[in-house]
Design an enzyme around this catalytic site. Structure first.
Site, PDB file in Angstrom:
ATOM      1  N   ASP A  82      27.004  83.016   9.133  1.00 21.40           N
ATOM      2  CA  ASP A  82      27.812  82.896   8.025  1.00 21.40           C
ATOM      3  C   ASP A  82      27.475  81.821   7.359  1.00 21.40           C
ATOM      4  O   ASP A  82      27.716  80.761   7.941  1.00 21.40           O
ATOM      5  CB  ASP A  82      29.349  83.215   8.364  1.00 21.40           C
ATOM      6  CG  ASP A  82      30.216  83.331   7.072  1.00 21.40           C
ATOM      7  OD1 ASP A  82      29.672  84.091   6.083  1.00 21.40           O
ATOM      8  OD2 ASP A  82      31.156  82.882   6.811  1.00 21.40           O
ATOM      9  N   HIS A 180      36.973  81.127  -1.547  1.00 20.30           N
ATOM     10  CA  HIS A 180      37.003  80.644  -0.082  1.00 20.30           C
ATOM     11  C   HIS A 180      38.288  80.020  -0.236  1.00 20.30           C
ATOM     12  O   HIS A 180      38.649  79.160  -0.862  1.00 20.30           O
ATOM     13  CB  HIS A 180      35.910  79.516   0.297  1.00 20.30           C
ATOM     14  CG  HIS A 180      34.542  80.342   0.569  1.00 20.30           C
ATOM     15  ND1 HIS A 180      34.387  81.568   1.210  1.00 20.30           N
ATOM     16  CD2 HIS A 180      33.380  80.309  -0.032  1.00 20.30           C
ATOM     17  CE1 HIS A 180      33.250  81.950   0.996  1.00 20.30           C
ATOM     18  NE2 HIS A 180      32.572  81.276   0.473  1.00 20.30           N
ATOM     19  N   ALA A 210      37.838  87.113   1.061  1.00 23.03           N
ATOM     20  CA  ALA A 210      38.963  88.216   0.822  1.00 23.03           C
ATOM     21  C   ALA A 210      40.346  87.757   1.369  1.00 23.03           C
ATOM     22  O   ALA A 210      41.280  88.577   0.985  1.00 23.03           O
ATOM     23  CB  ALA A 210      38.531  89.541   1.704  1.00 23.03           C
ATOM     24  N   SER A 211      40.510  86.632   2.071  1.00 24.20           N
ATOM     25  CA  SER A 211      41.732  86.156   2.480  1.00 24.20           C
ATOM     26  C   SER A 211      42.472  85.919   1.271  1.00 24.20           C
ATOM     27  O   SER A 211      42.289  85.016   0.370  1.00 24.20           O
ATOM     28  CB  SER A 211      41.625  85.001   3.175  1.00 24.20           C
ATOM     29  OG  SER A 211      41.159  85.317   4.634  1.00 24.20           O
ATOM     30  N   ASN A 230      34.565  89.957   4.284  1.00 24.63           N
ATOM     31  CA  ASN A 230      34.867  88.672   4.955  1.00 24.63           C
ATOM     32  C   ASN A 230      36.252  88.276   5.133  1.00 24.63           C
ATOM     33  O   ASN A 230      36.857  87.927   4.126  1.00 24.63           O
ATOM     34  CB  ASN A 230      33.838  87.537   4.548  1.00 24.63           C
ATOM     35  CG  ASN A 230      32.498  87.935   4.982  1.00 24.63           C
ATOM     36  OD1 ASN A 230      32.037  89.114   5.039  1.00 24.63           O
ATOM     37  ND2 ASN A 230      31.653  86.861   4.794  1.00 24.63           N
ATOM     38  N   THR A 233      40.118  82.730   6.450  1.00 27.07           N
ATOM     39  CA  THR A 233      41.299  81.828   6.373  1.00 27.07           C
ATOM     40  C   THR A 233      42.732  82.497   6.697  1.00 27.07           C
ATOM     41  O   THR A 233      43.171  81.602   7.366  1.00 27.07           O
ATOM     42  CB  THR A 233      41.680  81.296   4.858  1.00 27.07           C
ATOM     43  OG1 THR A 233      40.387  80.833   4.357  1.00 27.07           O
ATOM     44  CG2 THR A 233      42.793  80.451   4.535  1.00 27.07           C
TER      45      THR A 233
END
Length: 284
Positions: A82, A180, A210-211, A230, A233
């Site tokens: 990643d 992010h 996506a967190s 993804n 977090t």
């Protein structure tokens, strides 16, 4: 060999209208938790690690751990690089057995990003490894990746078509308003931009950051062509917050086999939720 590339997984997801969840792992507990939950739900899954994760765990050790864990569970798993930027680093890890790489040249000018990516594609495809690249940039922090501000925060749909065709990548990470790390307020995603990109680009599309994005928004992205989601977090927070609570409740506990039990359950709840949102349960 139990480690596989992601090209087939993502193409199947694209064909059937769901997404593959990609979870960033950091230790034995997170590897076990992701694989056990994915197996329980019959979901394909991708285990991802940033450069600092591989540095922390050791590339040969992490490859061996994931291979052994997948084999023990009778699973085929994609271990993914990643946000990697160094050609030499990617080459080393692909030669170590990893078959899925994201080369992140999004910080570079468009033409330079193309050249960086094409070089990695040529390398990885020789080894049967799939390649993801990124166009547009996400702000925020993920492990050692810290971006405070960017000049081009969104993916240009016309450039996305050109980029995919000229590089030969297998999937494309796009920027449509996610970030992010943690969000200070609810993100506003540019769904029309996603629709435009999906109408022009034939390869699977990837959603980073996506967190913390509302579940309905992620599901909508999947319905519009996102094939990989993804998550990093949220998994770390679930693990760390629960672990802190365990120690606060009983400061005398000192056995990782005991204090990790509830923390792993917390991670599993996040993993189940993300698998449900991606619609990947029962797809194996």
């Amino acid at each position: 060999m139990t480690l596989i590339h992601t090209k087939y997984l993502l193409e199947q997801a694209q064909k059937s209208g769901y997404a593959i969840p990609a979870f960033n792992i950091h230790n034995l507990e997170s590897v076990h938790c992701v694989l056990d939950t994915a197996k329980e739900m019959d979901s394909p899954v991708i285990l991802a690690g940033t450069p600092s994760t591989y540095q922390y765990a050791g590339t040969p050790e992490l490859v061996a751990l994931v291979e052994a864990a997948a084999k023990d569970r009778g699973m085929q798993v994609a271990l993914h690089l990643d946000h990697h930027t160094s050609f030499e680093d990617i080459e080393y890890k692909v030669k170590a057995g990893i078959r899925s790489a994201m080369v992140d040249g999004s910080h570079a000018p468009f033409e330079e990003n193309i050249e960086i990516t094409r070089k990695v594609v040529a390398l990885c495809h020789r080894y049967g490894a799939s390649v993801e690249a990124e166009l547009g940039q996400l702000v925020g922090q993920e492990d050692d990746l810290i971006i405070d501000s960017v000049d081009e925060p969104y993916t240009d749909p016309v450039q996305a078509f050109d980029f995919a065709n000229r590089t030969g990548i297998d999937s494309l990470a796009i920027a449509i308003g996610t970030a992010h790390g943690l969000y200070k307020e609810t993100p506003k995603l540019d769904f029309e931009r996603l629709r435009d990109i999906a109408s022009r680009v034939s390869i699977p599309l990837v959603l980073h950051g996506a967190s913390g994005v509302p579940s309905d928004d992620v599901s909508r992205c999947v319905s519009m062509g996102i094939c990989k989601v993804n998550v990093a977090t949220e998994l770390k927070i679930a693990y760390a917050d629960t672990l802190k609570a365990v120690f606060e409740d009983d400061p005398t506990v000192n056995d990782p086999r005991v204090y990790n039990i509830e923390a792993k359950k917390a991670m599993a709840r996040v993993i189940r939720q993300k698998i449900d949102i991606c619609g990947s349960a029962g797809r194996i």
